[in-house]
Design an enzyme around this catalytic site. Structure first.
Site, PDB file in Angstrom:
ATOM      1  N   SER A 153       0.831  -1.202   0.000  1.00 21.48           N
ATOM      2  CA  SER A 153       0.000   0.000   0.000  1.00 21.48           C
ATOM      3  C   SER A 153       0.870   1.259   0.000  1.00 21.48           C
ATOM      4  O   SER A 153       1.640   1.469  -0.942  1.00 21.48           O
ATOM      5  CB  SER A 153      -0.959  -0.044   1.197  1.00 21.48           C
ATOM      6  OG  SER A 153      -1.918   0.974   1.129  1.00 21.48           O
ATOM      7  N   ASP A 365       4.081  24.210  -0.919  1.00 18.60           N
ATOM      8  CA  ASP A 365       5.442  24.007  -1.427  1.00 18.60           C
ATOM      9  C   ASP A 365       5.998  22.628  -1.072  1.00 18.60           C
ATOM     10  O   ASP A 365       7.163  22.472  -0.730  1.00 18.60           O
ATOM     11  CB  ASP A 365       6.385  25.090  -0.903  1.00 18.60           C
ATOM     12  CG  ASP A 365       6.494  25.093   0.625  1.00 18.60           C
ATOM     13  OD1 ASP A 365       5.615  24.492   1.284  1.00 18.60           O
ATOM     14  OD2 ASP A 365       7.456  25.675   1.155  1.00 18.60           O
ATOM     15  N   HIS A 418      -7.333  -5.468  -0.842  1.00 14.05           N
ATOM     16  CA  HIS A 418      -6.138  -4.679  -0.531  1.00 14.05           C
ATOM     17  C   HIS A 418      -5.272  -5.300   0.572  1.00 14.05           C
ATOM     18  O   HIS A 418      -4.066  -5.063   0.627  1.00 14.05           O
ATOM     19  CB  HIS A 418      -6.572  -3.270  -0.120  1.00 14.05           C
ATOM     20  CG  HIS A 418      -5.469  -2.276  -0.035  1.00 14.05           C
ATOM     21  ND1 HIS A 418      -4.894  -1.694  -1.137  1.00 14.05           N
ATOM     22  CD2 HIS A 418      -4.814  -1.760   1.046  1.00 14.05           C
ATOM     23  CE1 HIS A 418      -3.951  -0.851  -0.750  1.00 14.05           C
ATOM     24  NE2 HIS A 418      -3.878  -0.867   0.563  1.00 14.05           N
TER      25      HIS A 418
END
Length: 440
Positions: A153, A365, A418
């Site tokens: 994952s 940023d 998953h």
């Protein structure tokens, strides 16, 4: 503020079939300022009993998350047992988790005001985790040593970051459910995720039709009553909906059904939600064990070369485009792997982090996590399991990344969800290892 004075001596634990050696290393908080503040990072070495002195290749396990420690072995079982047949395994407690220097409501206020806390949290993304791994590699294997990766994952996201910035030290990579979109913004991720979560809701209600009325009844009760969880958090409809995180695992739909089935008890004033139900809900929705997951979840998609826009609580903003997830909708849909700003108001363990979390959500940023040009020249073999119906990671993004990075070979399967690496008794990892040998 934690100040460390060097690496701690290794400690050894023996379990059935496996020998564990704990290395706690003294690592720079900011690798660009090696003389500055230091943090501890745990790297737990695992080797099959009786093979401690064998020359074995190393396999580094990168955990999912973000913000989760490595698995705690109870002997050689599951995927670890399969890995130990061929490798010396390194289980990394990613910075801020487990026995590494912790980040939570108890420690973060020591940093000072909210801006200082947010600046500190910015050092806990995949780029720093990869540089930690490189620091550890040099310590354990020497400057020229190389090793393999297994990324589950979010650990797969870290693997692509590693391939972007230090591929020369990687022999091969295995990825399970974790090929990220290289240019996916948080907004893109959630816009693709809500329909997948809706499909999981439909599948669940088709499997357990009675749960649709059960969920509606609980939601109606929560709108009309103040219901407190054992930790004092109010159980709102939105918090109840977040149980949908379960629907992305192989057994999650069944687990949700049994939870809903036992929700009610007949009290002195009539039907009410039982203490047992509320205790289980609390365990499933609290972030006490992994506050970094909540604080950094949207930031794992932020890269300034992709977008200069802040993530700005993308899951909350995009949710408005999908009215089926409205908490006041007549038909209740559970949500998935989404972090919402109200969580930092309601969850007691997140409340002290809320100002820092808002600052992170407004940051513009964020450094890049992936280098598309370097990835386009990749020579490291990568073997990736892509789960066709993965609720957490978009299949289309994963396959686009596989197409963009030479050397990536995918196994697309709808046999597993998953959590397959953890629950497949080693079968998923075995398949990937056999792919690396040309056997399948």
């Amino acid at each position: 503020m934690t100040v460390l004075r060097g690496d701690m001596p290794p400690t050894v634990i023996r379990q059935p079939g496996v020998v564990l050696t704990d290395h706690v290393l003294d690592i720079p908080l900011d690798h660009d300022e090696p003389a500055g503040e230091r943090i501890a990072v745990l790297a737990r070495e695992a080797v099959a009993a009786g093979r401690e002195k064998d020359e074995l290749p190393w396999l580094v396990y990168l955990q999912g998350g973000p913000g989760s420690p490595s698995p705690r072995p109870q002997g050689a079982d599951g995927w670890l047992a399969r890995a130990l047949k061929d490798y010396r395994v390194l289980l990394l407690d990613q910075r801020g988790t487990g026995r590494s220097t912790p980040v939570n409501r108890q420690t973060l206020p020591l940093r000072g005001p909210a801006q200082a806390q947010a600046d500190y949290l910015a050092h806990f993304r995949a780029d720093a985790i990869v540089r930690d791994a490189e620091f550890i590699r040099r310590k354990l294997l020497g400057p020229s040593g190389s090793w393999s990766l297994l990324g589950q994952s979010f650990g797969g996201f870290c693997t692509l970051t590693y391939l972007s910035y230090a591929p020369q030290h990687l022999r091969e990579c295995f990825v399970t459910g974790g090929l990220p979109g290289l240019a996916a913004t948080a907004e893109h991720v959630y816009r693709a995720a809500y329909p997948r979560v809706a499909a999981k809701n439909e599948e669940h209600y088709a499997r357990y039709p009675q749960d649709e009325e059960a969920a509606r009844r609980i939601a109606a009760h929560l709108r009309e009553h103040d219901v407190a969880l054992p930790d004092g958090q109010r159980l709102t409809v939105e918090a109840f909906q977040s149980l949908g995180l379960l629907l992305g695992s192989g057994s999650g739909s069944h687990e949700l059904h049994w939870l809903l089935e036992g929700a009610w008890v007949e009290g002195a004033r009539g039907p009410e939600l039982s203490d047992g139900f509320l205790a289980q809900v609390m365990q499933k929705i609290t972030f006490a064990a992994n506050p970094l997951y909540a604080a950094l979840h949207e930031a794992i998609y932020a890269q300034r070369s992709v977008s200069r826009e802040p993530t700005a609580w993308a899951a909350q903003r995009v949710r408005a485009e999908f009215p089926e997830f409205d908490p006041d909708a007549e038909r209740l849909f559970f949500t998935g792997e989404m972090i919402y700003p109200w969580m930092f108001e309601q969850d007691p363990v997140l409340r002290p982090l809320r100002q820092a979390a808002h600052l992170l959500a407004e940051r513009t940023d964020w450094p890049d996590l992936y280098d598309p040009k370097r990835l386009a020249a990749n020579r490291v073999p990568v073997y990736a399991a892509v789960y066709h119906d993965d609720m957490y990671v978009d299949r289309r993004d994963s396959l686009a990344t596989a197409d963009a990075v030479p050397g990536v070979r995918t196994w697309v399967t709808n046999e597993w969800e998953h959590d397959a690496l953890r629950v497949s008794s080693g079968a998923v990892l075995d398949r990937l290892i056999r792919m690396s040998r040309g056997e399948v």
